[in-house]
Design a protein around this motif. Structure first.
Motif, PDB file in Angstrom:
ATOM      1  N   ASP A  74      12.783 -17.486 -12.230  1.00  0.00           N
ATOM      2  CA  ASP A  74      11.398 -16.999 -12.583  1.00  0.00           C
ATOM      3  C   ASP A  74      10.993 -18.693 -14.076  1.00  0.00           C
ATOM      4  O   ASP A  74       9.560 -18.716 -14.755  1.00  0.00           O
ATOM      5  CB  ASP A  74      11.309 -15.252 -13.434  1.00  0.00           C
ATOM      6  N   ARG A  75      12.417 -18.977 -14.188  1.00  0.00           N
ATOM      7  CA  ARG A  75      12.424 -20.206 -15.519  1.00  0.00           C
ATOM      8  C   ARG A  75      13.210 -21.264 -15.445  1.00  0.00           C
ATOM      9  O   ARG A  75      14.628 -20.869 -15.702  1.00  0.00           O
ATOM     10  CB  ARG A  75      12.372 -18.792 -16.679  1.00  0.00           C
ATOM     11  N   ALA A  76      12.678 -21.875 -14.371  1.00  0.00           N
ATOM     12  CA  ALA A  76      13.624 -23.089 -14.038  1.00  0.00           C
ATOM     13  C   ALA A  76      15.051 -23.470 -15.490  1.00  0.00           C
ATOM     14  O   ALA A  76      15.775 -23.720 -15.408  1.00  0.00           O
ATOM     15  CB  ALA A  76      13.394 -23.921 -13.170  1.00  0.00           C
ATOM     16  N   GLY A  77      13.836 -23.704 -16.793  1.00  0.00           N
ATOM     17  CA  GLY A  77      14.449 -24.334 -17.984  1.00  0.00           C
ATOM     18  C   GLY A  77      15.604 -23.159 -18.343  1.00  0.00           C
ATOM     19  O   GLY A  77      16.178 -23.889 -19.653  1.00  0.00           O
ATOM     20  N   GLY A  78      15.152 -21.703 -18.011  1.00  0.00           N
ATOM     21  CA  GLY A  78      16.228 -21.154 -18.741  1.00  0.00           C
ATOM     22  C   GLY A  78      15.764 -20.832 -20.564  1.00  0.00           C
ATOM     23  O   GLY A  78      14.933 -20.872 -20.606  1.00  0.00           O
ATOM     24  N   ALA A  79      16.073 -19.292 -20.824  1.00  0.00           N
ATOM     25  CA  ALA A  79      15.922 -18.984 -22.484  1.00  0.00           C
ATOM     26  C   ALA A  79      15.841 -19.632 -23.255  1.00  0.00           C
ATOM     27  O   ALA A  79      17.652 -20.319 -23.149  1.00  0.00           O
ATOM     28  CB  ALA A  79      16.214 -17.372 -22.409  1.00  0.00           C
ATOM     29  N   ALA A  86       9.822 -25.729 -18.522  1.00  0.00           N
ATOM     30  CA  ALA A  86      10.479 -25.514 -18.346  1.00  0.00           C
ATOM     31  C   ALA A  86      10.462 -23.529 -18.572  1.00  0.00           C
ATOM     32  O   ALA A  86      11.124 -23.227 -17.704  1.00  0.00           O
ATOM     33  CB  ALA A  86      10.817 -24.484 -20.107  1.00  0.00           C
ATOM     34  N   SER A  87       9.181 -23.308 -18.215  1.00  0.00           N
ATOM     35  CA  SER A  87       9.011 -21.538 -17.991  1.00  0.00           C
ATOM     36  C   SER A  87       8.367 -21.558 -16.346  1.00  0.00           C
ATOM     37  O   SER A  87       7.828 -20.178 -15.975  1.00  0.00           O
ATOM     38  CB  SER A  87       7.601 -21.168 -18.671  1.00  0.00           C
ATOM     39  N   SER A  88       7.913 -23.002 -15.847  1.00  0.00           N
ATOM     40  CA  SER A  88       7.983 -22.085 -14.328  1.00  0.00           C
ATOM     41  C   SER A  88       9.285 -22.086 -13.615  1.00  0.00           C
ATOM     42  O   SER A  88      10.061 -22.528 -13.652  1.00  0.00           O
ATOM     43  CB  SER A  88       7.699 -23.729 -13.975  1.00  0.00           C
ATOM     44  N   ALA A 164      18.833 -24.366 -24.452  1.00  0.00           N
ATOM     45  CA  ALA A 164      18.393 -23.351 -23.994  1.00  0.00           C
ATOM     46  C   ALA A 164      19.681 -23.155 -22.813  1.00  0.00           C
ATOM     47  O   ALA A 164      20.336 -23.329 -23.396  1.00  0.00           O
ATOM     48  CB  ALA A 164      17.553 -24.500 -22.436  1.00  0.00           C
ATOM     49  N   ALA A 165      19.869 -21.595 -22.846  1.00  0.00           N
ATOM     50  CA  ALA A 165      20.546 -21.254 -22.318  1.00  0.00           C
ATOM     51  C   ALA A 165      20.119 -20.308 -20.697  1.00  0.00           C
ATOM     52  O   ALA A 165      19.279 -20.225 -20.867  1.00  0.00           O
ATOM     53  CB  ALA A 165      21.474 -20.096 -22.716  1.00  0.00           C
ATOM     54  N   SER A 166      20.927 -20.225 -19.929  1.00  0.00           N
ATOM     55  CA  SER A 166      20.151 -19.598 -18.313  1.00  0.00           C
ATOM     56  C   SER A 166      21.159 -18.823 -18.124  1.00  0.00           C
ATOM     57  O   SER A 166      21.967 -18.055 -18.773  1.00  0.00           O
ATOM     58  CB  SER A 166      20.270 -20.537 -17.348  1.00  0.00           C
ATOM     59  N   ALA A 167      20.131 -18.072 -16.952  1.00  0.00           N
ATOM     60  CA  ALA A 167      21.090 -16.088 -16.315  1.00  0.00           C
ATOM     61  C   ALA A 167      21.883 -16.745 -15.237  1.00  0.00           C
ATOM     62  O   ALA A 167      22.562 -15.531 -15.390  1.00  0.00           O
ATOM     63  CB  ALA A 167      19.197 -15.767 -16.178  1.00  0.00           C
ATOM     64  N   THR A 168      21.519 -18.052 -14.607  1.00  0.00           N
ATOM     65  CA  THR A 168      23.363 -18.089 -14.217  1.00  0.00           C
ATOM     66  C   THR A 168      24.156 -19.550 -14.370  1.00  0.00           C
ATOM     67  O   THR A 168      23.213 -20.333 -15.258  1.00  0.00           O
ATOM     68  CB  THR A 168      21.742 -18.208 -12.070  1.00  0.00           C
ATOM     69  N   ASP A 169      25.147 -19.856 -13.993  1.00  0.00           N
ATOM     70  CA  ASP A 169      25.685 -20.915 -13.747  1.00  0.00           C
ATOM     71  C   ASP A 169      25.548 -21.864 -13.522  1.00  0.00           C
ATOM     72  O   ASP A 169      25.600 -22.115 -11.926  1.00  0.00           O
ATOM     73  CB  ASP A 169      26.843 -21.209 -13.884  1.00  0.00           C
ATOM     74  N   GLY A 541      11.304 -18.723 -30.523  1.00  0.00           N
ATOM     75  CA  GLY A 541      11.195 -17.314 -30.998  1.00  0.00           C
ATOM     76  C   GLY A 541      11.634 -16.493 -29.369  1.00  0.00           C
ATOM     77  O   GLY A 541      12.806 -16.940 -29.022  1.00  0.00           O
ATOM     78  N   SER A 542      10.848 -15.354 -28.798  1.00  0.00           N
ATOM     79  CA  SER A 542      11.855 -14.937 -27.975  1.00  0.00           C
ATOM     80  C   SER A 542      11.003 -15.162 -26.100  1.00  0.00           C
ATOM     81  O   SER A 542      10.617 -15.540 -25.788  1.00  0.00           O
ATOM     82  CB  SER A 542      11.637 -13.663 -27.911  1.00  0.00           C
ATOM     83  N   THR A 543      12.135 -15.333 -25.543  1.00  0.00           N
ATOM     84  CA  THR A 543      11.986 -15.776 -24.102  1.00  0.00           C
ATOM     85  C   THR A 543      13.198 -15.026 -23.032  1.00  0.00           C
ATOM     86  O   THR A 543      13.809 -14.670 -23.691  1.00  0.00           O
ATOM     87  CB  THR A 543      12.165 -17.529 -23.843  1.00  0.00           C
ATOM     88  N   SER A 544      13.108 -15.118 -21.982  1.00  0.00           N
ATOM     89  CA  SER A 544      14.041 -14.153 -21.223  1.00  0.00           C
ATOM     90  C   SER A 544      13.533 -15.274 -19.184  1.00  0.00           C
ATOM     91  O   SER A 544      12.513 -16.006 -19.073  1.00  0.00           O
ATOM     92  CB  SER A 544      13.465 -13.123 -20.752  1.00  0.00           C
TER      93      SER A 544
END
Length: 556
Positions: A74-79, A86-88, A164-169, A541-544
């Motif tokens: 749900d966020r291609a640009g990562g947190a 980035a938030s798409s 940025a950091a991402s939920a997956t590698d 700020g806060s992103t997920s």
């Protein structure tokens, strides 16, 4: 600088595993997989090479695999990512292949894995790119029981700083660079006076290199410099003639060119240490030495060469209440500050272990990255992940590589270790608990790392804790859950050639649920859900991010 101290005395003498019994110095060039393993399995044309390497066909195992993966995010640009898109959300298709090699011969040993993959974004195609990863370590006995040659290498795409950091590698998130570390060299071992003492001498040529990521690159201004390190160590350790009083005399010399210390830096060290066994449970520890640390003009600032150099000493106690427990603690003076160090290794039961350590080092970034590819780190990492001193197998090596145990940051994008191109006095505390109950394995790992940079005294402290549980639901199905939390009160970025910047730091919370099933001997499938929440106090700020992954792997 990494100033090598002679190894601590083992609680009980014995032969260490083949990859860990050498001196704990950096050790394979990436060509180890492309050259050594194929030569070992080649037919008649390679017979002479097989004899030189001390191999038979049964000593070599090589496996190839291919995999495909689909990620819904749900966020291609990562947190923490910035930009209009980035938030798409997006759909990412990944295809890749890998090879693993294992050699266990009379004179040669090798374990290694290499993987390459390509990530294709459906909507944001400009983020698409490839990734590579390598981890290999090998050695060869050139002269029986005397001369050995060690080599090792690692390569991974990793995050460089506070971006940025991402939920997956995956590629294309931003703030990424391709990092390569390698080391090779000989070690000479010699008994002196029969069983009076053992002489060990080694030389290592090592290096680190950073290249642009194929997509989402951090940029030239933020990418660290390449570096070359020469390291020589010599140690004379007491032999089996000494049972109650054990001793060691050691020295090291090291120089580095490149990196934030572009003009060249180095260190020289000598140390004499001893342990006196009062009885089977208690031992008195002591050491005295001298460190000579050289910094470049760029690195010398608030902390000078004089602050880090000079006489060092330690006193301490070793406690072995049982054959399953080894504890030691030392206090003294080193690197211009009070010096503390300690280790705990406790085998609570056959399936439960507890370990902890605290140490202080003065290192450049290039030296810190090389720590992860030493035989010592391989052995320690295997103990931490497996809960015991298991053999160094390809499966264990892959586990270590995927969890990032072997190098600071590894492949985990939540790693708090920012790539700062400079010299720092680093204090590190680590602790781990591993246990197995029937079909379920649990682990809890934590660390605290404090860095103080020499150029301007900039400091950052990072706290990290990770808990995992894995259960074999049946013979073919495994489920796992993991939760990790990292926090930093400050975070230093930049390099010594320009300026070091201290930011307010960040916190991140990561969770992952996965289920894998072995459909056949050569076919595995898995599904997983990952969540990453990041609070960046100085940026966005806060992103997920939430991500769902389906994966199939075929082994040839």
């Amino acid at each position: 600088m990494i100033v090598v101290r002679t190894p601590s005395f083992p609680a009980s003498a014995g032969r260490l595993p083949s990859l860990a019994r050498r001196l704990a110095a950096p050790s394979a060039a990436s060509a180890i997989l492309a050259v050594l393993a194929p030569l070992a399995v080649a037919p008649a044309a390679a017979q002479d090479r097989q004899e030189f390497l001390g191999l038979t066909p049964g000593d070599v195992q090589i496996n190839a695999s291919g995999f495909g993966e689909v990620t819904l995010t749900d966020r291609a640009g990562g947190a923490g990512g910035t930009g209009d898109d980035a938030s798409s959300g997006d759909v990412i298709t990944t295809v890749g292949a890998g090879v693993t090699a294992s050699v266990d011969g009379a004179r040669s040993t090798l374990v290694g894995t290499y993987r390459a993959s390509y990530d294709q974004y459906l909507s944001q195609s400009d983020r698409s790119g490839y990734r590579q990863s390598l981890l290999a370590s090998g050695n060869h006995e050139l002269i029986d029981e005397h001369l050995f040659f060690d080599a090792s290498a690692s390569m991974s795409t990793r995050f460089a700083g506070l971006g940025a950091a991402s939920a997956t590698d995956r590629a294309g998130v931003g703030n990424q660079t391709q990092a390569i570390s390698w080391s090779l060299g000989p070690t000479w071992q010699q008994r002196v006076g029969g069983s009076f003492a053992n002489l060990n001498a080694s030389y290592r040529l090592a290096g680190t290199a950073f290249f642009a990521a194929s997509s989402g690159d951090v940029g030239d201004s933020e990418r660290p410099d390449n570096g070359i390190i020469h390291n020589a160590t010599v140690a004379l350790n007491s032999g089996s003639d000494f049972t109650r009083l054990r001793w060691s005399l050691g020295g090291s010399w090291q120089t580095q060119t490149g990196g934030g210390d572009d003009g060249g830096s180095g260190s020289r060290s000598v140390v004499a240490s001893t342990e006196y066994r009062i009885d089977r449970r208690f031992g008195l520890l002591g050491s005295v030495g001298y460190d000579d640390v050289q910094l470049t003009d760029q690195a010398e600032g608030v902390i000078s060469e004089a602050d880090l150099s000079g006489l060092s000493w330690t006193v301490g106690l070793r406690f072995n209440p049982s054959p399953r427990t080894d504890m030691q603690a030392e206090y003294g003076q080193r690197f211009g500050d009070p010096y503390y160090s300690g280790t705990v290794n406790w085998r609570v039961t056959a399936r439960t272990s507890v370990s902890a350590s605290y140490r202080t080092d003065v290192q450049t970034l290039q030296e810190a990255l090389l720590v992860g590819i030493t035989p010592e780190c391989l052995s320690a990492g295997l103990s931490a992940v497996g809960g015991e001193d298991v053999p160094i197998t390809v499966d264990c090596l892959l586990d270590l590589f995927n969890t990032g145990v072997l190098s600071p940051g590894g492949v985990d994008p939540t790693a708090p270790f920012t790539l700062v191109d400079g010299t720092a006095r680093t204090q590190t505390f680590r602790a781990a608990i591993n246990t197995q109950r029937e079909r379920t394995t649990y682990s809890l790992n934590g660390s605290v790392t404090q860095r103080e940079f020499t150029i301007n005294g900039a400091e950052d402290t990072t706290y990290s804790v990770t808990g995992t549980a894995s259960r074999n639901l049946d013979e073919q199905t495994t489920g796992s859950v993991s939760i990790s939390y990292t926090a930093s009160d400050n975070t230093v970025t930049g390099n010594e050639d320009t300026a070091l910047v201290t930011s307010d730091g960040s916190t991140s919370l990561r969770g992952r649920l996965s289920l894998s099933h072995q459909f056949a001997d050569d076919l595995n499938g898995s599904v997983s859900y990952s969540h990453l929440r990041r609070d960046d106090n100085s940026n966005s700020g806060s992103t997920s991010e939430n991500a769902l992954v389906a994966r199939f792997t075929v082994t040839f």
